[in-house]
Design an enzyme around this catalytic site. Structure first.
Site, PDB file in Angstrom:
ATOM      1  N   ARG A   1     -10.821  18.339   5.412  1.00  0.00           N
ATOM      2  CA  ARG A   1      -9.898  17.350   5.955  1.00  0.00           C
ATOM      3  C   ARG A   1      -8.575  18.021   6.317  1.00  0.00           C
TER       4      ARG A   1
ATOM      5  N   SER B   1      -9.244  -0.077   3.357  1.00  0.00           N
ATOM      6  CA  SER B   1      -9.037   1.297   3.831  1.00  0.00           C
ATOM      7  C   SER B   1      -9.921   2.338   3.143  1.00  0.00           C
TER       8      SER B   1
ATOM      9  N   SER C   1      -7.046   5.721  12.808  1.00  0.00           N
ATOM     10  CA  SER C   1      -7.445   6.748  11.843  1.00  0.00           C
ATOM     11  C   SER C   1      -8.255   7.874  12.474  1.00  0.00           C
TER      12      SER C   1
ATOM     13  N   PRO D   1     -23.436   7.781   2.643  1.00  0.00           N
ATOM     14  CA  PRO D   1     -24.627   7.680   3.506  1.00  0.00           C
ATOM     15  C   PRO D   1     -24.499   8.527   4.766  1.00  0.00           C
ATOM     16  N   ALA D   2     -23.296   8.593   5.347  1.00  0.00           N
ATOM     17  CA  ALA D   2     -23.040   9.496   6.484  1.00  0.00           C
ATOM     18  C   ALA D   2     -21.661  10.094   6.226  1.00  0.00           C
TER      19      ALA D   2
ATOM     20  N   LEU E   1      -0.280  -2.193   8.949  1.00  0.00           N
ATOM     21  CA  LEU E   1      -0.876  -1.205   8.041  1.00  0.00           C
ATOM     22  C   LEU E   1      -1.962  -1.818   7.161  1.00  0.00           C
TER      23      LEU E   1
ATOM     24  N   VAL F   1      -9.817  11.053  -2.735  1.00  0.00           N
ATOM     25  CA  VAL F   1     -10.181  12.291  -3.420  1.00  0.00           C
ATOM     26  C   VAL F   1      -8.964  13.090  -3.911  1.00  0.00           C
TER      27      VAL F   1
ATOM     28  N   GLU G   1     -10.669   9.056  11.120  1.00  0.00           N
ATOM     29  CA  GLU G   1     -12.090   8.775  10.843  1.00  0.00           C
ATOM     30  C   GLU G   1     -12.828   8.344  12.113  1.00  0.00           C
TER      31      GLU G   1
ATOM     32  N   TYR H   1     -16.060   1.461   8.212  1.00  0.00           N
ATOM     33  CA  TYR H   1     -14.587   1.531   8.287  1.00  0.00           C
ATOM     34  C   TYR H   1     -14.160   2.140   9.611  1.00  0.00           C
TER      35      TYR H   1
ATOM     36  N   GLY I   1       0.824  -1.216   0.000  1.00  0.00           N
ATOM     37  CA  GLY I   1       0.000   0.000   0.000  1.00  0.00           C
ATOM     38  C   GLY I   1       0.853   1.258   0.000  1.00  0.00           C
ATOM     39  N   GLN I   2       0.165   2.413  -0.023  1.00  0.00           N
ATOM     40  CA  GLN I   2       0.887   3.695  -0.020  1.00  0.00           C
ATOM     41  C   GLN I   2       1.866   3.796   1.161  1.00  0.00           C
TER      42      GLN I   2
HETATM   43  P1  NAP Z   1      -3.738   1.223   1.200  1.00  0.00           P
HETATM   44  O1  NAP Z   1      -2.894   1.923   0.201  1.00  0.00           O
HETATM   45  O2  NAP Z   1      -5.178   0.967   0.890  1.00  0.00           O
HETATM   46  O3  NAP Z   1      -3.032  -0.196   1.526  1.00  0.00           O
HETATM   47  C1  NAP Z   1      -3.700  -1.203   2.216  1.00  0.00           C
HETATM   48  C2  NAP Z   1      -2.791  -2.433   2.304  1.00  0.00           C
HETATM   49  O4  NAP Z   1      -3.472  -3.461   3.036  1.00  0.00           O
HETATM   50  C3  NAP Z   1      -2.398  -3.024   0.953  1.00  0.00           C
HETATM   51  O5  NAP Z   1      -1.047  -3.411   1.009  1.00  0.00           O
HETATM   52  C4  NAP Z   1      -3.293  -4.269   0.878  1.00  0.00           C
HETATM   53  O6  NAP Z   1      -2.744  -5.306   0.088  1.00  0.00           O
HETATM   54  C5  NAP Z   1      -3.291  -4.699   2.336  1.00  0.00           C
HETATM   55  N1  NAP Z   1      -4.364  -5.635   2.682  1.00  0.00           N
HETATM   56  C6  NAP Z   1      -5.691  -5.407   2.581  1.00  0.00           C
HETATM   57  N2  NAP Z   1      -6.365  -6.477   3.007  1.00  0.00           N
HETATM   58  C7  NAP Z   1      -5.450  -7.416   3.396  1.00  0.00           C
HETATM   59  C8  NAP Z   1      -5.531  -8.742   3.925  1.00  0.00           C
HETATM   60  N3  NAP Z   1      -6.704  -9.350   4.144  1.00  0.00           N
HETATM   61  N4  NAP Z   1      -4.383  -9.411   4.217  1.00  0.00           N
HETATM   62  C9  NAP Z   1      -3.199  -8.823   3.990  1.00  0.00           C
HETATM   63  N5  NAP Z   1      -3.054  -7.576   3.485  1.00  0.00           N
HETATM   64  C10 NAP Z   1      -4.171  -6.882   3.183  1.00  0.00           C
HETATM   65  O7  NAP Z   1      -3.701   1.980   2.603  1.00  0.00           O
HETATM   66  P2  NAP Z   1      -2.699   3.162   3.106  1.00  0.00           P
HETATM   67  O8  NAP Z   1      -3.232   4.486   2.662  1.00  0.00           O
HETATM   68  O9  NAP Z   1      -1.304   2.782   2.826  1.00  0.00           O
HETATM   69  O10 NAP Z   1      -2.985   3.111   4.675  1.00  0.00           O
HETATM   70  C11 NAP Z   1      -2.259   2.215   5.522  1.00  0.00           C
HETATM   71  C12 NAP Z   1      -3.070   1.952   6.781  1.00  0.00           C
HETATM   72  O11 NAP Z   1      -3.289   3.172   7.475  1.00  0.00           O
HETATM   73  C13 NAP Z   1      -4.459   1.364   6.556  1.00  0.00           C
HETATM   74  O12 NAP Z   1      -4.737   0.510   7.655  1.00  0.00           O
HETATM   75  C14 NAP Z   1      -5.378   2.566   6.593  1.00  0.00           C
HETATM   76  O13 NAP Z   1      -6.677   2.171   6.967  1.00  0.00           O
HETATM   77  C15 NAP Z   1      -4.683   3.398   7.654  1.00  0.00           C
HETATM   78  N6  NAP Z   1      -4.852   4.843   7.559  1.00  0.00           N
HETATM   79  C16 NAP Z   1      -4.597   5.488   6.389  1.00  0.00           C
HETATM   80  C17 NAP Z   1      -4.686   6.865   6.335  1.00  0.00           C
HETATM   81  C18 NAP Z   1      -4.382   7.623   5.064  1.00  0.00           C
HETATM   82  O14 NAP Z   1      -4.769   8.791   4.984  1.00  0.00           O
HETATM   83  N7  NAP Z   1      -3.669   7.033   4.111  1.00  0.00           N
HETATM   84  C19 NAP Z   1      -5.023   7.587   7.495  1.00  0.00           C
HETATM   85  C20 NAP Z   1      -5.256   6.890   8.685  1.00  0.00           C
HETATM   86  C21 NAP Z   1      -5.157   5.504   8.717  1.00  0.00           C
HETATM   87  P3  NAP Z   1      -3.111  -5.489  -1.506  1.00  0.00           P
HETATM   88  O15 NAP Z   1      -2.046  -4.724  -2.248  1.00  0.00           O
HETATM   89  O16 NAP Z   1      -3.014  -6.966  -1.668  1.00  0.00           O
HETATM   90  O17 NAP Z   1      -4.497  -4.932  -1.723  1.00  0.00           O
HETATM   91  O1  F7E Z   2     -12.374  11.345   1.052  1.00  0.00           O
HETATM   92  C1  F7E Z   2     -14.905  13.753  -0.119  1.00  0.00           C
HETATM   93  C2  F7E Z   2     -15.390  12.597   0.740  1.00  0.00           C
HETATM   94  O2  F7E Z   2     -11.900   9.067   0.181  1.00  0.00           O
HETATM   95  C3  F7E Z   2     -12.081  12.609   1.619  1.00  0.00           C
HETATM   96  C4  F7E Z   2      -8.633   6.991   4.014  1.00  0.00           C
HETATM   97  O3  F7E Z   2      -7.242   6.932   3.836  1.00  0.00           O
HETATM   98  O4  F7E Z   2      -8.448   9.060   5.204  1.00  0.00           O
HETATM   99  C5  F7E Z   2      -9.071   8.442   4.100  1.00  0.00           C
HETATM  100  O5  F7E Z   2     -10.480   8.481   4.253  1.00  0.00           O
HETATM  101  C6  F7E Z   2     -13.298  13.501   1.533  1.00  0.00           C
HETATM  102  C7  F7E Z   2     -14.606  12.852   2.010  1.00  0.00           C
HETATM  103  O6  F7E Z   2     -10.671   9.928   2.247  1.00  0.00           O
HETATM  104  C8  F7E Z   2     -15.182  12.642  -3.561  1.00  0.00           C
HETATM  105  O7  F7E Z   2     -16.807  12.640   0.889  1.00  0.00           O
HETATM  106  C9  F7E Z   2     -15.784  14.374  -2.402  1.00  0.00           C
HETATM  107  O8  F7E Z   2     -15.309  13.751   2.820  1.00  0.00           O
HETATM  108  O9  F7E Z   2     -10.083  10.827   0.062  1.00  0.00           O
HETATM  109  P1  F7E Z   2     -11.228  10.233   0.785  1.00  0.00           P
HETATM  110  P2  F7E Z   2     -11.383   9.650   3.660  1.00  0.00           P
HETATM  111  O10 F7E Z   2     -12.746   9.100   3.511  1.00  0.00           O
HETATM  112  O11 F7E Z   2     -11.227  10.882   4.479  1.00  0.00           O
HETATM  113  C10 F7E Z   2      -8.743   8.478   6.477  1.00  0.00           C
HETATM  114  C11 F7E Z   2      -7.970   9.222   7.530  1.00  0.00           C
HETATM  115  C12 F7E Z   2      -8.558   7.014   6.498  1.00  0.00           C
HETATM  116  O12 F7E Z   2      -8.247   6.426   7.533  1.00  0.00           O
HETATM  117  C13 F7E Z   2      -9.001   6.239   5.297  1.00  0.00           C
HETATM  118  O13 F7E Z   2      -8.372   4.951   5.237  1.00  0.00           O
HETATM  119  O14 F7E Z   2     -13.511  13.844   0.159  1.00  0.00           O
HETATM  120  N1  F7E Z   2     -15.121  13.543  -1.559  1.00  0.00           N
HETATM  121  N2  F7E Z   2     -15.828  13.853  -3.632  1.00  0.00           N
HETATM  122  C14 F7E Z   2     -14.728  12.458  -2.256  1.00  0.00           C
HETATM  123  N3  F7E Z   2     -14.033  11.368  -1.876  1.00  0.00           N
HETATM  124  C15 F7E Z   2     -13.769  10.423  -2.822  1.00  0.00           C
HETATM  125  N4  F7E Z   2     -13.051   9.333  -2.485  1.00  0.00           N
HETATM  126  N5  F7E Z   2     -14.220  10.563  -4.122  1.00  0.00           N
HETATM  127  C16 F7E Z   2     -14.927  11.664  -4.535  1.00  0.00           C
HETATM  128  O15 F7E Z   2     -15.306  11.754  -5.699  1.00  0.00           O
END
Ligand code: NAP
Ligand code: F7E
Length: 329
Positions: A216, A83, A124, A278-279, A79, A188, A126, A148, A12-13
């Protein structure tokens, strides 16, 4: 012998930036990957000869235990998760299996294999959801607004509970949104920067988005993974908010991203109700004071710098694909 770390979600990222960070510090890095009919290793292609991949799945307790036995890590970064918030409304049960119970399987694995392993849980912002106060800190109560976020709240409290019940060195990082050119295309920020690049190169005319008023606290993923490591290197385990301390709307994001490519966002962005959730979580802004005070953490990339970095990367990527005729007008 170098110290060893196991990263779940290495493809992942965040996993790719964290692997770079740990390799740079001289650790031996293991990545847990699940089986797929096509490889998903694009983000770690440049690291493939420097990391060891072990196959396991968060849904399978035995495979998690074997991965821990094989890697023999001193540090585990959990991680992996489902997500994407909209998918959690469509697949709530699967999201709970990955994102909630997956944490318990990791913690139980550590109890079974080696209780000295230090554990990081990717929690998170969230979880704050319908926020009780602004800015949100480690003391702000949770009010999750999606399956989530509910699953992440469970994972957070299990991490705290295993620390308190069994004395594990377990930390929960409450990270606000963090982005990069490696962000998934459905989120987004990346949807917008990829859309800008497609419009600029003549591959599209419009970009369909949902709620433009959502706010955000966005930061750069490369900065945020440094805090994950810092949490596991301190003397005692604790939980931290990681955030920029600024909040911006999706509308502002559009303005900056389109302007970077010399485009007027209002001529291209179309609001599409199918992207409304939805929310919704209307407003997030974090208070990173504890991270700065106790662990000396400071972000290096601001909001504008982040958006412009992502637009520039997508303009270059799409431009090269057009030149190679992989994408056509
Ligand atoms: P991401 O890009 O969606 O990566 C998710 C990773 O989880 C991928 O490597 C995916 O593997 C793996 N995965 C999913 N289901 C799995 C399973 N059943 N068994 C093993 N691996 C699995 O997420 P990210 O943005 O890097 O975020 C990393 C973590 O931080 C996540 O837990 C996310 O919820 C949390 N987080 C993210 C943010 C953010 O803004 N980025 C903020 C707060 C928390 P595949 O490649 O096989 O799909
Ligand atoms: O949405 C609004 C949407 O999907 C951000 C994940 O990494 O961060 C992420 O969750 C906002 C929301 O991220 C579109 O409604 C408008 O309010 O980029 P997002 P997220 O839902 O905040 C948290 C911290 C995590 O933990 C999560 O794993 O943008 N929005 N228009 C949209 N969002 C998307 N995706 N697509 C649209 O077209």
């Amino acid at each position: 012998m170098p110290k060893r770390a196991l990263i779940t979600g290495i493809t992942g990222q965040d996993g790719s930036y964290l692997a770079e960070q740990l390799l740079g510090e001289g650790l031996e890095v293991f990545g847990m990957v699940r089986r797929s009919s096509t490889e998903t290793f694009e983000r770690i292609a440049h690291l493939r000869d420097r990391v060891t991949l072990v196959q396991a799945d968060l849904l399978d307790q035995t495979s998690v235990i074997r991965a821990l036995q094989r890697a023999e890590p001193q540090e585990v970064y959990n991680l992996a998760a489902q997500s994407f918030v909209p998918t959690s409304f469509e697949q709530p049960e699967l999201t709970a299996q990955y994102t909630a119970l997956g944490v318990t399987r990791m913690l139980e694995g550590i109890r079974a294999v080696d209780k000295r392993i230090r554990f990081y849980q990717a929690s998170s912002s969230e979880m704050f959801g319908k926020v009780r106060e602004s800015p949100q800190s480690e003391r702000t109560p949770f009010h999750p607004r999606s399956p989530y976020a509910v699953a992440k709240a469970y994972g957070h409290f299990m991490t705290v509970n295993y620390r308190e019940s069994y004395g594990l060195f377990a930390c929960s990082g409450i990270l606000f949104n963090h982005e990069s050119p490696r962000r998934g295309l459905e989120f987004v920020t990346r949807k917008i920067t990829d859309g800008v690049a497609r419009i600029k190169h003549g591959l599209a005319r419009e970009l369909r988005l949902g709620n433009l008023d959502a706010r955000r606290d966005w930061g750069f993923a490369g900065d945020y993974v440094r805090m994950m490591v810092a949490m596991l290197r301190q003397d005692r385990p604790d939980d931290y908010v990681v955030a920029s301390g600024e909040t911006h709307s999706v509308r502002e994001l559009c303005q900056i991203a389109f302007a970077r490519a010399g485009l007027d966002w209002e001529r291209h962005v179309v609001v599409d109700a199918s992207f409304i959730r939805p929310a919704e979580v209307d407003l997030l802004v974090g208070d990173p004071a504890k991270a700065g005070r106790e662990l000396g953490w400071q972000p290096t990339v601001d909001f504008r710098g982040l958006v412009e970095m992502m637009v520039d990367a997508d303009l270059a990527r799409i431009g090269q694909a057009v030149a190679r005729r992989e994408l056509r007008h």
